[in-house]
Design an enzyme around this catalytic site. Structure first.
Site, PDB file in Angstrom:
ATOM      1  N   ASP A 349       2.823 -47.348  -2.433  1.00 22.47           N
ATOM      2  CA  ASP A 349       1.838 -48.414  -2.272  1.00 22.47           C
ATOM      3  C   ASP A 349       1.659 -49.205  -3.566  1.00 22.47           C
ATOM      4  OD1 ASP A 349       0.197 -49.778  -0.525  1.00 22.47           O
ATOM      5  OD2 ASP A 349      -1.581 -48.587  -0.968  1.00 22.47           O
ATOM      6  N   ASP A 427      -3.635 -47.329   5.345  1.00 23.27           N
ATOM      7  CA  ASP A 427      -4.807 -46.905   4.576  1.00 23.27           C
ATOM      8  C   ASP A 427      -5.762 -46.070   5.421  1.00 23.27           C
ATOM      9  OD1 ASP A 427      -3.805 -48.367   2.438  1.00 23.27           O
ATOM     10  OD2 ASP A 427      -4.814 -50.191   3.071  1.00 23.27           O
TER      11      ASP A 427
END
Length: 536
Positions: A349, A427
């Protein structure tokens, strides 16, 4: 005293979070009728009033037959004390403004057939212009002429909006509720499987028979993350082709996930089902109805997926179902696998958000480019330099990989184009897999207070709050896993260490793989209370 200090601190934060945007509002009226249109200005050059009541009222003069680069053909008596509407082109914004100012005009609107941009000038020109200056769409001016005729009056104002938009609260609720429900569902299914195994003779059901997919090997985790990296890079380079494949897959997967979720809810509510047979094939009426509803929802989303005004509701509904089903289906067998997977995805990420902008041509991260589509390079930054299309644009396809909630406070900006707060499915799913593991471990140790599950959910909530706080303070999007992974992993490890159960927590499931020679954490034949009504 403490309350007073807290009120002062909150007031300071609220005021500090107010920002002046470059999009503003042109309020046109003729006494009885009024309409509002999008305009773009430069707050640091020619600031506008923040409220409609405080804005000055100007008669509008149509001079779109000229670009107003000089005073030729314009009578000062006809424009003095009025707001001029002229066409864009041939000379700088500052030159048009100085000519209008010299003629006695009190404001200048520049109609444009091109993309509206924040008007700028040389530093030496800024101090010379003392009248409001803004760009508007030429088609909006033509529309106003048809509605109001020649007796138009206008007010220019730019209401500031707060960075702390209510959409953030909605996004926070969506994320924490999805994670908590997904973890609870996984734990309930695990309890049912253990109970079924005990009732069937004390042998736990294997993952191979449960319909779930278990990640139990570090090598499989590494391969899984490597495939994700490869897919993201392919999406970046072949977006225009792969986006339609992903949309089709999402429609199928989300419809299936929504069916699974609704079927579980029906079971939990104790809704019965009626079956009928056709040529030795048995069909459930409830399942057929649910399948029809879920397919219809997915098809409607697929058809109207680019309709920003309302389709985000269906996308979020399907996204929640997709995340819930993913968390219930994918199983992490022990905390070691959780640590490896979440750590690798944290690096993934951060790299694709913070590092890749140094390698891309437009300076936009690969993650943002893929998540927001090919128009990501035109994304607004802090309201400083904006671009607003002058004509309706064909909608660009976007990947259905994010939760979307419109910014409720950005009314002026919504006139210029809908703005959304977004949160990637990853997420929710990635920390959600750890929450699901914690929920299952509570079942394995027969924790009535669900201490691992509750503590991990709280850690996720705190991590999300920190993520949004950093985003608001920095003014830029954040890789949420940078905050969620440490909060959830460290919290889970501390709970296990404080309870003296780290060895069991690290080792994991009682039926990791079929050929496992490990002794199970729970003695065979142990039957925990079953949570009835869950569809597993």
């Amino acid at each position: 005293m403490a309350k007073a200090v807290m009120i002062i601190i909150l007031s300071v934060i609220f005021l500090a979070s107010k920002i002046n945007c470059q999009e503003a509002i042109l309020h046109i009226s003729n006494g009885s009728t009024s309409m509002e249109y999008c305009i773009v200005h430069n707050h640091s050059w020619t600031p506008l009033s923040e409220t409609l009541d405080a804005a000055a009222l100007y008669p509008l003069v149509n001079l779109t037959s000229t670009v107003l680069c000089d005073t030729s053909g314009v009578s000062p008596e006809a424009v003095r004390g009025k707001a001029l509407v002229v066409m864009r082109g041939d000379c700088d914004f500052s030159q048009k403004a100085l000519v209008a100012q010299g003629l006695g005009a009190t404001a200048l609107l520049i109609a444009s057939n091109k993309t509206l941009i924040t008007p700028t000038a040389n530093e030496s020109e800024y101090a010379k212009v003392h009248i409001p200056l803004a760009l508007m769409r030429y088609r909006d001016f033509l529309d106003a002429q048809q509605v109001f005729g020649e007796g138009m009056q206008g007010r220019l104002y730019a209401p500031p909006h707060s960075k702390i938009d209510p959409s953030i609260i909605v996004m926070l609720l969506i994320s924490i509720c999805t994670v908590a429900l997904g973890g609870y569902w996984s734990g309930a299914c695990e309890r049912d499987q253990l109970s079924s195994g005990a009732a069937g003779g004390g042998k736990g059901e294997s993952k191979a028979d449960s319909g779930d997919i278990s990640l139990y090997s570090p090598l499989k985790v590494v391969i899984f993350v490597a495939l994700m990296c490869g897919m993201l890079v392919l999406m970046y380079f072949f977006y225009n082709v792969l986006v339609y494949i992903i949309i089709a897959i999402f429609c199928l997967a989300s419809a299936t996930a929504l069916f699974s979720c609704l079927d579980a809810v029906m079971d939990k509510l104790g809704c019965g089902t009626v079956s009928f047979s056709i040529r030795n094939c048995t069909f459930s009426v409830r399942s057929l109805i649910l399948a029809a509803v879920c397919i219809a929802v997915a098809v409607v989303w697929g058809i109207y997926r680019n309709e920003d005004r309302w389709i985000w509701i269906l996308q979020d509904l399907l996204g929640i179902a997709f995340c819930l089903n993913f968390m219930k289906t994918i199983s992490l067998s022990n905390f070691k696998i959780c640590v490896i997977l979440l750590s690798l995805l944290l690096v993934y990420d951060v790299f694709f958000v913070f590092i890749t902008p140094f390698f891309t041509k437009n300076g936009v991260s690969i993650m943002v480019q893929v998540a927001l589509g090919p128009d990501a390079s035109g994304e607004k930054t802090q309201g400083n330099m904006v671009e607003v299309p002058a004509e309706p644009q064909a909608p660009s396809e976007k990947l259905p990989v994010v939760m979307r909630v419109p910014r409720f406070s950005a009314w002026a900006q919504n006139l210029c184009g809908m703005q959304f707060s977004i949160l990637g499915y990853g997420d929710i799913i990635v920390p959600g897999l750890l929450v699901a593991y914690c929920s299952k471990f509570d079942v394995w140790i027969n924790s009535t207070k669900k201490v691992y599950f509750v503590s991990c959910c709280i850690a996720y909530l705190v991590g999300m709050i920190v993520t949004f706080a950093v985003m608001l303070l920095s003014g830029m999007g954040q890789p949420a896993l940078l905050y969620l992974v440490p909060f959830t992993l460290i919290t889970s490890a501390l709970v296990a260490a404080c309870r003296g159960e780290m060895k069991q927590f690290w080792a994991g499931t009682t039926y990791e793989v079929l050929d496992s020679s490990r002794e199970p954490l729970l003695p065979e034949g142990r039957a925990d209370g079953s949570i009835g009504g869950e569809s597993c």
